[in-house]
Design a protein around this motif. Structure first.
Motif, PDB file in Angstrom:
ATOM      1  N   ALA A 286     -10.410  15.214   5.307  1.00 59.52           N
ATOM      2  CA  ALA A 286     -11.533  14.608   6.016  1.00 59.52           C
ATOM      3  C   ALA A 286     -12.820  15.402   5.785  1.00 59.52           C
ATOM      4  O   ALA A 286     -13.888  14.829   5.535  1.00 59.52           O
ATOM      5  CB  ALA A 286     -11.218  14.524   7.509  1.00 59.52           C
ATOM      6  N   ARG A 287     -12.722  16.730   5.862  1.00 59.30           N
ATOM      7  CA  ARG A 287     -13.897  17.579   5.662  1.00 59.30           C
ATOM      8  C   ARG A 287     -14.457  17.427   4.249  1.00 59.30           C
ATOM      9  O   ARG A 287     -15.666  17.329   4.054  1.00 59.30           O
ATOM     10  CB  ARG A 287     -13.529  19.029   5.955  1.00 59.30           C
ATOM     11  N   ALA A 288     -13.552  17.390   3.250  1.00 65.05           N
ATOM     12  CA  ALA A 288     -14.004  17.294   1.863  1.00 65.05           C
ATOM     13  C   ALA A 288     -14.628  15.933   1.558  1.00 65.05           C
ATOM     14  O   ALA A 288     -15.582  15.828   0.787  1.00 65.05           O
ATOM     15  CB  ALA A 288     -12.831  17.551   0.916  1.00 65.05           C
ATOM     16  N   ALA A 289     -14.076  14.885   2.177  1.00 63.18           N
ATOM     17  CA  ALA A 289     -14.583  13.535   1.913  1.00 63.18           C
ATOM     18  C   ALA A 289     -15.757  13.168   2.816  1.00 63.18           C
ATOM     19  O   ALA A 289     -16.392  12.125   2.611  1.00 63.18           O
ATOM     20  CB  ALA A 289     -13.462  12.515   2.096  1.00 63.18           C
ATOM     21  N   GLY A 290     -16.019  13.984   3.832  1.00 57.24           N
ATOM     22  CA  GLY A 290     -17.125  13.715   4.723  1.00 57.24           C
ATOM     23  C   GLY A 290     -16.874  12.565   5.676  1.00 57.24           C
ATOM     24  O   GLY A 290     -17.787  11.804   6.018  1.00 57.24           O
ATOM     25  N   VAL A 291     -15.616  12.423   6.110  1.00 51.00           N
ATOM     26  CA  VAL A 291     -15.268  11.345   7.040  1.00 51.00           C
ATOM     27  C   VAL A 291     -14.508  11.944   8.219  1.00 51.00           C
ATOM     28  O   VAL A 291     -14.107  13.104   8.198  1.00 51.00           O
ATOM     29  CB  VAL A 291     -14.396  10.264   6.350  1.00 51.00           C
ATOM     30  N   ALA A 292     -14.297  11.136   9.250  1.00 50.80           N
ATOM     31  CA  ALA A 292     -13.535  11.579  10.413  1.00 50.80           C
ATOM     32  C   ALA A 292     -12.056  11.693  10.042  1.00 50.80           C
ATOM     33  O   ALA A 292     -11.583  10.967   9.159  1.00 50.80           O
ATOM     34  CB  ALA A 292     -13.703  10.597  11.561  1.00 50.80           C
ATOM     35  N   PRO A 293     -11.300  12.586  10.686  1.00 49.27           N
ATOM     36  CA  PRO A 293      -9.866  12.710  10.383  1.00 49.27           C
ATOM     37  C   PRO A 293      -9.114  11.401  10.494  1.00 49.27           C
ATOM     38  O   PRO A 293      -8.227  11.122   9.683  1.00 49.27           O
ATOM     39  CB  PRO A 293      -9.388  13.733  11.422  1.00 49.27           C
ATOM     40  N   ALA A 294      -9.440  10.586  11.488  1.00 55.78           N
ATOM     41  CA  ALA A 294      -8.758   9.296  11.635  1.00 55.78           C
ATOM     42  C   ALA A 294      -9.026   8.389  10.443  1.00 55.78           C
ATOM     43  O   ALA A 294      -8.135   7.679   9.956  1.00 55.78           O
ATOM     44  CB  ALA A 294      -9.196   8.618  12.937  1.00 55.78           C
ATOM     45  N   THR A 295     -10.266   8.416   9.941  1.00 53.55           N
ATOM     46  CA  THR A 295     -10.616   7.615   8.769  1.00 53.55           C
ATOM     47  C   THR A 295      -9.898   8.123   7.532  1.00 53.55           C
ATOM     48  O   THR A 295      -9.389   7.336   6.718  1.00 53.55           O
ATOM     49  CB  THR A 295     -12.130   7.650   8.545  1.00 53.55           C
ATOM     50  N   ALA A 296      -9.850   9.447   7.384  1.00 51.45           N
ATOM     51  CA  ALA A 296      -9.139  10.036   6.244  1.00 51.45           C
ATOM     52  C   ALA A 296      -7.672   9.648   6.277  1.00 51.45           C
ATOM     53  O   ALA A 296      -7.077   9.314   5.238  1.00 51.45           O
ATOM     54  CB  ALA A 296      -9.289  11.557   6.252  1.00 51.45           C
ATOM     55  N   SER A 297      -7.068   9.688   7.451  1.00 52.08           N
ATOM     56  CA  SER A 297      -5.661   9.313   7.586  1.00 52.08           C
ATOM     57  C   SER A 297      -5.437   7.852   7.233  1.00 52.08           C
ATOM     58  O   SER A 297      -4.463   7.493   6.556  1.00 52.08           O
ATOM     59  CB  SER A 297      -5.187   9.593   9.007  1.00 52.08           C
ATOM     60  N   GLU A 298      -6.345   7.001   7.666  1.00 50.49           N
ATOM     61  CA  GLU A 298      -6.230   5.564   7.383  1.00 50.49           C
ATOM     62  C   GLU A 298      -6.297   5.299   5.881  1.00 50.49           C
ATOM     63  O   GLU A 298      -5.472   4.561   5.326  1.00 50.49           O
ATOM     64  CB  GLU A 298      -7.349   4.808   8.111  1.00 50.49           C
TER      65      GLU A 298
END
Length: 335
Positions: A286-298
């Motif tokens: 999430a940090r590397a992609a610049g998104v929220a953890p929930a979004t990264a998981s999705e």
């Protein structure tokens, strides 16, 4: 002639089976496998994948680890610890140790010219350590969960041998092709022709499982606090299980859905982050992609269903790594 490892009663009492491989020792064996074109069926796809993923900074380490023979021992400190802990030991290695190890290697083969000032040039040593980190992150980190699963299963099998037949049975079956137990001596045949006697002198022997070390044995006679012997974990099937774990197959019929996944900027950013940081956690992703953890998981779920990443879980820890299909797809898009 073999190397003869001599055991006393104290040595037998102090001989141990490591629960996991030493990450940097395993890395050295993996580099040798990368450079030596053996086992084409098992390793050709992995070699092609690694050749695409290694960057020019890998050259420093690749130049110091030959296909066979001696290498600077400080690059793979023995003992236990995580990859990061062992990497810290390499970064803090004394200058005298660097000089000594390089001199040992130079007595057997030529070294790159940049090694001449390595012990006295902190910046050069830092670049070498960065090279070591880079090669580890590409060659081993994406497969480390699978590697530890194979080695833990192998260690459990050795423990059962210990219970049923004692340490003699473990030593007799540790690597039958290359070792022979004739109490109180373990004979280790070295293909290089190296021979001699290793007296453990009460230190015992550390038996270290290795997934990449499927062939010839590796012995560390001068390791502290005790010498070690690498032995194959799981055999060829173990290596195959580590490099090609079960994952979602590439779905040709699902090309349309795959296109819709990669058509989103966030999904592409997540996939790129996984390719650049294999083995990353969801929080790191999430940090590397610049998104929220929930979004990264999705998005990780969508990419996993498309066959582009694999997700492994050990307890509460989750890590994501790209599949070979993802690397090929991204490389084609970038090209």
């Amino acid at each position: 002639m073999p190397v003869r490892v001599h055991f006393t009663v104290e040595d037998l009492a102090r001989t141990k089976i490591a629960a996991q491989p030493n990450p940097l020792c395993e890395l050295v064996v993996a580099i040798r496998k990368l450079k030596f074109a053996d086992h084409p069926v098992r390793l050709s796809a992995w070699r092609r994948d690694m050749a695409r993923r290694l960057r020019p900074e890998a050259r420093m380490v690749l130049d110091l680890v030959p296909r066979s023979g001696i290498m600077p021992a400080f690059l793979a400190p023995p003992g236990t610890g995580t990859a990061d802990e062992l990497m810290d030991r390499v970064r803090a290695v004394p200058r005298s140790r660097i000089r000594s190890d390089l001199a040992d290697v130079a007595a057997h083969r030529s070294l790159p010219s940049w090694t001449r000032q390595l012990a006295d040039d902190p910046d050069r040593l830092a670049r070498l350590c960065d090279s070591l980190q880079h090669v580890h992150d590409r060659l081993l980190r994406p497969y480390w969960n699978e590697i530890t699963a194979v080695t833990e299963a192998d260690t459990a099998a050795r423990a059962r041998q210990l219970v049923s037949g004692g340490l003699g049975e473990v030593l007799g079956r540790i690597n039958p092709r290359w070792t022979r137990w004739d109490a109180p001596v373990l004979e280790v045949t070295m293909p290089s022709g190296l021979d001699g006697d290793l007296h453990l002198a009460g230190r015992g022997l550390l038996l270290v499982p290795s997934v990449f070390g499927t062939d010839t044995p590796v012995i560390g006679p001068h390791a502290e606090p005790q010498p070690f012997l690498l032995h194959p974990a799981g055999g060829p099937r173990g290596l195959a299980a580590a490099l090609a774990p079960e994952e979602m197959p590439w779905r040709t019929a699902g090309a349309g859905s795959l296109g819709s996944v990669l058509g989103t900027t966030r999904a592409a950013a997540v996939l790129y982050a996984v390719i650049e940081r294999p083995g990353c956690s969801t929080k790191e992703l999430a940090r590397a992609a610049g998104v929220a953890p929930a979004t990264a998981s999705e998005h990780a779920t969508l990419l996993r269903e498309a066959g582009l990443i694999r997700t492994t879980r050990r307890g509460a820890a989750v890590s994501h790594s790209p599949t070979s299909a993802a690397v090929e797809l991204w490389g084609a898009a970038a090209g």
